[in-house]
Enzyme design. Structure first.
Site, PDB file in Angstrom:
ATOM      1  N   HIS A  15      62.349  94.521  32.589  1.00 56.30           N
ATOM      2  CA  HIS A  15      61.415  93.434  33.873  1.00 56.30           C
ATOM      3  C   HIS A  15      62.478  93.090  34.651  1.00 56.30           C
ATOM      4  O   HIS A  15      63.604  92.023  33.809  1.00 56.30           O
ATOM      5  CB  HIS A  15      60.893  92.796  33.162  1.00 56.30           C
ATOM      6  N   HIS A  17      64.745  91.640  38.348  1.00 60.06           N
ATOM      7  CA  HIS A  17      64.911  90.843  39.338  1.00 60.06           C
ATOM      8  C   HIS A  17      66.181  92.376  40.068  1.00 60.06           C
ATOM      9  O   HIS A  17      67.062  91.106  39.770  1.00 60.06           O
ATOM     10  CB  HIS A  17      64.706  89.468  39.663  1.00 60.06           C
ATOM     11  N   ARG A  19      66.478  91.538  43.256  1.00 53.34           N
ATOM     12  CA  ARG A  19      66.990  91.260  45.004  1.00 53.34           C
ATOM     13  C   ARG A  19      66.611  91.885  46.393  1.00 53.34           C
ATOM     14  O   ARG A  19      66.776  93.145  45.640  1.00 53.34           O
ATOM     15  CB  ARG A  19      67.551  89.442  44.675  1.00 53.34           C
ATOM     16  N   ASN A  43      58.498  91.412  43.702  1.00 52.40           N
ATOM     17  CA  ASN A  43      58.564  90.664  44.674  1.00 52.40           C
ATOM     18  C   ASN A  43      59.960  89.906  45.693  1.00 52.40           C
ATOM     19  O   ASN A  43      60.367  88.965  45.332  1.00 52.40           O
ATOM     20  CB  ASN A  43      58.191  89.012  43.450  1.00 52.40           C
ATOM     21  N   LYS A  98      52.719  95.458  39.648  1.00 53.01           N
ATOM     22  CA  LYS A  98      53.062  94.626  38.910  1.00 53.01           C
ATOM     23  C   LYS A  98      52.205  93.488  39.068  1.00 53.01           C
ATOM     24  O   LYS A  98      51.845  93.491  40.474  1.00 53.01           O
ATOM     25  CB  LYS A  98      54.469  94.267  39.007  1.00 53.01           C
ATOM     26  N   HIS A 137      52.220  89.605  35.799  1.00 50.40           N
ATOM     27  CA  HIS A 137      52.615  88.057  34.969  1.00 50.40           C
ATOM     28  C   HIS A 137      51.231  86.814  34.470  1.00 50.40           C
ATOM     29  O   HIS A 137      50.529  86.890  35.007  1.00 50.40           O
ATOM     30  CB  HIS A 137      52.981  87.440  36.128  1.00 50.40           C
ATOM     31  N   HIS A 171      56.978  89.541  30.264  1.00 54.59           N
ATOM     32  CA  HIS A 171      57.699  88.821  29.071  1.00 54.59           C
ATOM     33  C   HIS A 171      56.691  87.390  28.884  1.00 54.59           C
ATOM     34  O   HIS A 171      56.535  86.335  28.782  1.00 54.59           O
ATOM     35  CB  HIS A 171      58.421  87.453  30.474  1.00 54.59           C
ATOM     36  N   ASP A 243      63.733  90.059  32.633  1.00 52.10           N
ATOM     37  CA  ASP A 243      63.444  89.020  33.175  1.00 52.10           C
ATOM     38  C   ASP A 243      64.333  88.682  33.864  1.00 52.10           C
ATOM     39  O   ASP A 243      64.384  86.967  34.636  1.00 52.10           O
ATOM     40  CB  ASP A 243      62.384  88.371  32.719  1.00 52.10           C
ATOM     41  N   HIS A 247      69.632  83.506  40.886  1.00 51.72           N
ATOM     42  CA  HIS A 247      69.217  82.527  42.330  1.00 51.72           C
ATOM     43  C   HIS A 247      70.343  82.035  42.188  1.00 51.72           C
ATOM     44  O   HIS A 247      71.192  81.800  41.830  1.00 51.72           O
ATOM     45  CB  HIS A 247      67.875  81.049  42.132  1.00 51.72           C
ATOM     46  N   ALA A 259      62.400  78.806  39.773  1.00 54.59           N
ATOM     47  CA  ALA A 259      62.430  79.364  38.383  1.00 54.59           C
ATOM     48  C   ALA A 259      63.105  80.545  38.170  1.00 54.59           C
ATOM     49  O   ALA A 259      63.082  82.038  38.932  1.00 54.59           O
ATOM     50  CB  ALA A 259      61.278  79.620  38.024  1.00 54.59           C
TER      51      ALA A 259
END
Ligand code: DOR
Ligand code: ZN
Length: 340
Positions: A15, A17, A19, A43, A98, A137, A171, A243, A247, A259
Site C-alpha cells: 500500500h 502512495h 503521487r 488516488n 482500490k 479504505h 491499513h 500507506d 505531502h 493526512a
C-alpha cells in the site's frame, strides 16, 4: 559483541502512495531502493480510472525509478460503472482495484457513497470472476475514532455477498478489524508501520504532531496491541502496507494539515527494530513479503536488504517531505542491498 544483522528478501509494500510529477520524481527512489515492489495507490487528481491512465502512470513511475529493480503493482480507482468487458480488458495490467468511500480521505471525492450492495453487484461479481482483489479504505463518515469499527459491518456484508472476492482491509487500525479477519475467509489486511508504533496520544496527546496525522487516525493502546499481535506472529492474512503518503512540508505544517505519514525510507529499519524488540524476528520475512506473495499470488524480484543494529539518524527531510521520526535516532540501519 557482534551487532545483529538481519537480511530481508524481496520486501513488498502492499500500500504505497507514489503521487505524480515532481513529487513522484522526488520520492519514488525512496521505495525503489529497498523494496522489490509495491502496490501503487490510484488516488491521483484525477484518479487512475481508465486503462490508458493506468498504463501512462505506470510508465511515469518506471521513468522515476530509473535503474532500480522495482515492480509497481498497479491499481485502478474503483467505480461502480466498471463493467465486465472493461475489467476483462484491463485485467492483465492491474493487481487490484482500490475502493474509497466518497470524500473520506485525500483525493477520494469520486469514490462510493452509500454502499448499496445491489448497485455494486455487477462490478464486484465481475471482479470476483476475474480474480481481481478489492482493496478498501474502510471508514464511514461517523465520529473519527469510530469510523473504522463502524465500517466492519460493511466489510462483513461485502465478504458474505461475494465469498470468492478477495477483499483487503487496508491499513487497519482497530481490534474490531483484526477480529473480522478470522470470521471471513476472504478478508485480508494490510498494516502500516506507524499504526504498530503510535496511538492517538502520539498525534494529539501533547503538542499536535502534523507529521503523524493520517487517515485512519491512530487509535487506542488496545487497538495497537491487537495489530501488533497479528503482525508480530505474521498471521497469514496480514501483510505490510506502509500507506506512506508524502505531502510537501507546507501542506502538513499549516492550518488544515493534509493526512499522511511519510515512512517509505525508514519502514524496513523501523519494522526490523520492532520485530527485534518483541523477539519476533523469525516472523518478519513473512510479514514483509511471504504473506503478500501468497495473498496476491505474486513472485517479486529478488532483492536482499541487509540491516544492521546500528543507530541511524533519520534525515530532517527527503526532498521537501518530512518523514516520520525526522531528525530522531532509530536502532537499525540499512547496510546494503543485493540484487539477483
Ligand atoms: O493519511 C492518508 N493519506 N490516508 C489515506 O487514506 C490517503 C493518504 C494520502 O493519499 O495522502
Ligand atoms: Zn493510502
Amino acid at each position: 559483541m557482534p551487532s545483529t544483522i538481519v537480511t530481508l528478501d524481496a520486501p513488498l509494500d502492499m500500500h504505497l502512495h507514489l503521487r505524480d510529477e515532481v513529487m513522484l520524481r522526488n520520492i519514488a527512489k525512496a521505495s525503489a531502493a529497498t523494496f522489490s515492489g509495491a502496490l501503487i495507490m490510484p488516488n491521483l487528481v484525477p484518479p487512475v480510472s481508465s486503462k490508458e491512465a493506468l498504463l501512462a502512470y505506470k510508465k511515469r513511475i518506471t521513468e522515476a525509478i530509473g535503474e532500480e529493480h522495482f515492480t509497481p503493482y498497479m491499481t485502478l480507482f474503483f467505480k461502480s460503472e466498471y463493467d465486465r468487458a472493461f475489467l476483462e480488458s484491463v485485467r492483465e495490467e492491474l493487481t487490484a482495484i482500490k475502493l474509497y468511500p466518497a470524500g473520506i480521505t485525500t483525493n477520494s471525492q469520486g469514490g462510493v457513497s452509500g454502499f448499496d450492495i445491489e448497485a455494486l453487484r455487477p462490478s464486484l461479481e465481475a471482479m470476483s470472476d476475474l480474480e481481481i482483489p478489492l482493496c478498501i479504505h474502510g471508514e464511514t463518515n461517523g465520529f473519527v475514532m469510530d469510523r473504522e469499527a463502524e465500517f466492519v459491518s460493511i466489510y462483513e456484508k461485502l465478504a458474505s455477498a461475494f465469498p470468492k472476492l478477495k477483499i483487503i482491509m487496508e491499513h487497519i487500525t482497530t481490534k474490531e478489524s483484526v477480529a473480522a479477519l478470522d470470521r471471513f475467509e476472504n478478508l485480508h489486511a494490510t498494516i502500516t508501520v506507524h499504526h504498530l508504533l503510535i496511538t492517538l496520544d502520539d498525534v494529539a496527546g501533547g503538542m499536535l504532531q502534523p507529521h503523524l496525522f493520517c487517515k485512519p487516525i491512530a487509535k487506542r493502546p488496545q487497538d495497537r496491541e491487537a495489530l501488533l499481535k497479528v503482525a508480530l506472529e505474521a498471521h497469514p492474512k496480514v501483510m505490510f502496507g506502509s500507506d506512506s503518503a508524502p505531502h510537501p512540508r507546507h501542506a502538513k505544517e499549516t492550518c488544515g494539515c493534509a493526512a499522511g505519514v511519510f515512512t517509505a525510507p525508514i519502514a524496513l529499519q523501523l519494522l526490523t527494530e520492532l520485530f527485534d524488540t518483541h523477539r519476533s524476528l523469525e516472523h518478519i520475512q513473512a510479514f514483509i513479503s511471504g504473506n503478500a506473495q501468497k495473498i496476491y499470488g505474486i513472485a517479486p524480484l529478488s532483492k536482499k536488504v541487509i540491516l544492521e543494529k546500528e543507530p541511524f539518524r533519520v534525515p530532517a527531510e527527503y526532498n521537501g517531505v518530512v518523514p516520520m521520526y525526522a531528525s530522531e535516532e532509530i536502532a537499525y540501519s540499512i547496510k546494503g542491498v543485493r540484487h539477483g
